[in-house]
Design a protein around this motif. Structure first.
Motif, short mmCIF file in Angstrom:
data_model
loop_
_atom_site.label_atom_id
_atom_site.label_comp_id
_atom_site.label_asym_id
_atom_site.label_seq_id
_atom_site.Cartn_x
_atom_site.Cartn_y
_atom_site.Cartn_z
N ILE A 55 0.84 -1.20 0.00
CA ILE A 55 0.00 0.00 0.00
C ILE A 55 0.88 1.25 0.00
O ILE A 55 0.61 2.21 -0.73
CB ILE A 55 -0.96 -0.01 1.20
N GLU A 56 1.92 1.24 0.82
CA GLU A 56 2.83 2.38 0.86
C GLU A 56 3.50 2.58 -0.49
O GLU A 56 3.67 3.72 -0.95
CB GLU A 56 3.89 2.18 1.94
N MET A 57 3.89 1.48 -1.15
CA MET A 57 4.53 1.60 -2.45
C MET A 57 3.55 2.18 -3.47
O MET A 57 3.92 3.04 -4.27
CB MET A 57 5.01 0.22 -2.92
N ALA A 58 2.31 1.75 -3.45
CA ALA A 58 1.30 2.28 -4.36
C ALA A 58 1.06 3.77 -4.09
O ALA A 58 0.91 4.57 -5.03
CB ALA A 58 0.00 1.50 -4.23
N ASP A 59 1.05 4.15 -2.82
CA ASP A 59 0.87 5.55 -2.45
C ASP A 59 2.02 6.40 -2.98
O ASP A 59 1.82 7.49 -3.52
CB ASP A 59 0.74 5.68 -0.94
N LEU A 60 3.24 5.90 -2.82
CA LEU A 60 4.39 6.64 -3.32
C LEU A 60 4.36 6.77 -4.84
O LEU A 60 4.68 7.84 -5.39
CB LEU A 60 5.69 5.94 -2.88
N LYS A 61 3.97 5.72 -5.53
CA LYS A 61 3.87 5.80 -7.00
C LYS A 61 2.82 6.82 -7.41
O LYS A 61 3.02 7.58 -8.37
CB LYS A 61 3.53 4.43 -7.58
N GLU A 62 1.71 6.88 -6.70
CA GLU A 62 0.65 7.85 -6.99
C GLU A 62 1.15 9.27 -6.76
O GLU A 62 0.89 10.18 -7.56
CB GLU A 62 -0.57 7.56 -6.12
N ARG A 63 1.89 9.48 -5.67
CA ARG A 63 2.43 10.81 -5.39
C ARG A 63 3.43 11.22 -6.45
O ARG A 63 3.46 12.39 -6.87
CB ARG A 63 3.07 10.81 -4.00
N ILE A 64 4.26 10.27 -6.90
CA ILE A 64 5.22 10.58 -7.96
C ILE A 64 4.49 10.94 -9.24
O ILE A 64 4.86 11.90 -9.95
CB ILE A 64 6.18 9.40 -8.19
#
Length: 76
Positions: A55-64
């Protein structure tokens, strides 16, 4: 030196070397067992990360993705 003394001395040297070789082999086998356990433990860590990590990885990708859109001048 008489032959009995030489035989006793030779037998004790052979016994000492045998004991040292046996102890060395036991230590080597113990070290190999330790390395086998480490390899088995490391292979178990190669599974998927926990859900929170994904979930954290998906959140970071979305922010990028959002930051790249802002940098490109695209309004979201």
């Amino acid at each position: 030196m008489d032959p009995i003394t030489m035989a006793v001395l030779a037998a004790s040297v052979i016994a000492g070397l045998s004991a040292a070789a046996w102890a060395g082999l036991k230590a080597w086998n113990g070290w190999l067992d330790l390395k086998r356990m480490e390899l088995q433990q490391n292979s178990g860590d190669r599974t998927l990360p926990p859900a929170s990590g994904r979930i954290e990885m998906a959140d970071l990708k979305e922010r990028i993705r959002k930051l790249e859109a802002i940098a490109a001048g695209i309004d979201l």
